[in-house]
Design an enzyme around this catalytic site. Sequence first.
Site, short mmCIF file in Angstrom:
data_model
loop_
_atom_site.label_atom_id
_atom_site.label_comp_id
_atom_site.label_asym_id
_atom_site.label_seq_id
_atom_site.Cartn_x
_atom_site.Cartn_y
_atom_site.Cartn_z
N CYS A 84 -19.21 97.43 36.22
CA CYS A 84 -20.10 98.03 35.23
C CYS A 84 -19.23 98.63 34.12
O CYS A 84 -18.43 99.53 34.37
CB CYS A 84 -20.95 99.12 35.88
SG CYS A 84 -21.97 100.06 34.74
N CYS A 133 -20.43 94.07 28.61
CA CYS A 133 -21.33 94.45 29.69
C CYS A 133 -21.42 93.27 30.64
O CYS A 133 -21.55 92.12 30.19
CB CYS A 133 -22.71 94.81 29.15
SG CYS A 133 -23.96 95.12 30.43
N GLU A 159 -32.28 91.57 33.32
CA GLU A 159 -32.89 92.08 34.55
C GLU A 159 -34.31 91.51 34.74
O GLU A 159 -34.80 91.42 35.88
CB GLU A 159 -32.95 93.62 34.51
CG GLU A 159 -31.58 94.29 34.52
CD GLU A 159 -30.98 94.40 35.91
OE1 GLU A 159 -31.70 94.17 36.89
OE2 GLU A 159 -29.78 94.71 35.99
N ASP A 191 -21.75 97.38 40.44
CA ASP A 191 -22.41 97.34 39.13
C ASP A 191 -23.70 98.14 39.22
O ASP A 191 -24.23 98.37 40.32
CB ASP A 191 -22.71 95.90 38.72
CG ASP A 191 -23.20 95.79 37.28
OD1 ASP A 191 -22.86 96.67 36.46
OD2 ASP A 191 -23.92 94.84 36.96
N SER A 192 -24.21 98.53 38.07
CA SER A 192 -25.47 99.28 38.05
C SER A 192 -26.66 98.39 38.40
O SER A 192 -27.71 98.88 38.78
CB SER A 192 -25.68 99.91 36.67
OG SER A 192 -25.75 98.90 35.67
N HIS A 234 -23.71 92.19 32.45
CA HIS A 234 -24.95 91.43 32.32
C HIS A 234 -24.83 90.33 31.26
O HIS A 234 -25.51 89.30 31.35
CB HIS A 234 -26.11 92.35 31.95
CG HIS A 234 -26.60 93.21 33.06
ND1 HIS A 234 -25.86 94.25 33.57
CD2 HIS A 234 -27.76 93.19 33.77
CE1 HIS A 234 -26.56 94.84 34.54
NE2 HIS A 234 -27.71 94.22 34.68
#
Length: 276
Positions: A78, A195, A163, A15-16, A197
């Site tokens: 991702c 996504c 984040e 993942d990013s 996240h």
Amino acid sequence: MIKLKGKQKSIGVFDSGFGGINILRGIVRELPEYNYLYLGDTARTPYGTRSREIVYEFTKQAIDFMFANGCELVILACNTASSDALRKLQQEYLPKRYPGKKILGVLVPATEAAVDSTRNRRVGIIATEGTVKSNAFVDELIKLDSGIKVFQNACPLLVPIVEAGEQNSKAAKLILEAYIKPLKKKNVDTLILGCTHYGILERRIKEAAGSNITIVSEAIVVPRKLKLYFARHPEIESVIGKKRSIRFYTTDLTDKFTTLGSKFFGRAVKAEKITL
């Protein structure tokens, strides 16, 4: 390419950032016996606002590292990488560079689950700007059901919120409500969290969406699909180590990665910093 000591044949999850740890957690829960390697490109997150060319290059560097360090199969957790880089990697890069290795994305499992779930054939998607712009979810949904109506909304503020560890803040609640309101007006009955996240925000998203909308979370559907994939491909499953080891790597090791990564994974995460 950096090769680390003690590499083991593993399932890779990329993942990013660290949102993909939520998907890894689901996979480990469903398939606990295997070895895993997680890589988060936190030094260059988010990918969602970057060009398709840059996302491809970054993702290629990540899979180079992961294959060099024992991964037999890599899951692009991702969504931006899955939409902007997966097909080209599968069709052009892997056959030349890594024949026999596999890369899987997360879009197809999510779209299959959405088509199975929707009753009125009106599906909403929240995702990064890059994923929305690619129309990857729309294309996959229409492949499965040409009569389905798809409505997307780009949510550029959600990844920074996660984040920053602010997923439980009042601001996050208000922002989520603003992003989901237009989709509710379209009368969607199914909402894809496009996504990785966003899985961290799933409870807040359910609150904003209401009880009439079914939430499709990749952290739930991807592990189930991977289990089925292994049943169909024993030649891949059989070569993956089964020592239950889990290795974490990141391109920018910070206290935030350790703290939030551990929270999202459900137990302590100890990561090593690497350079791609």
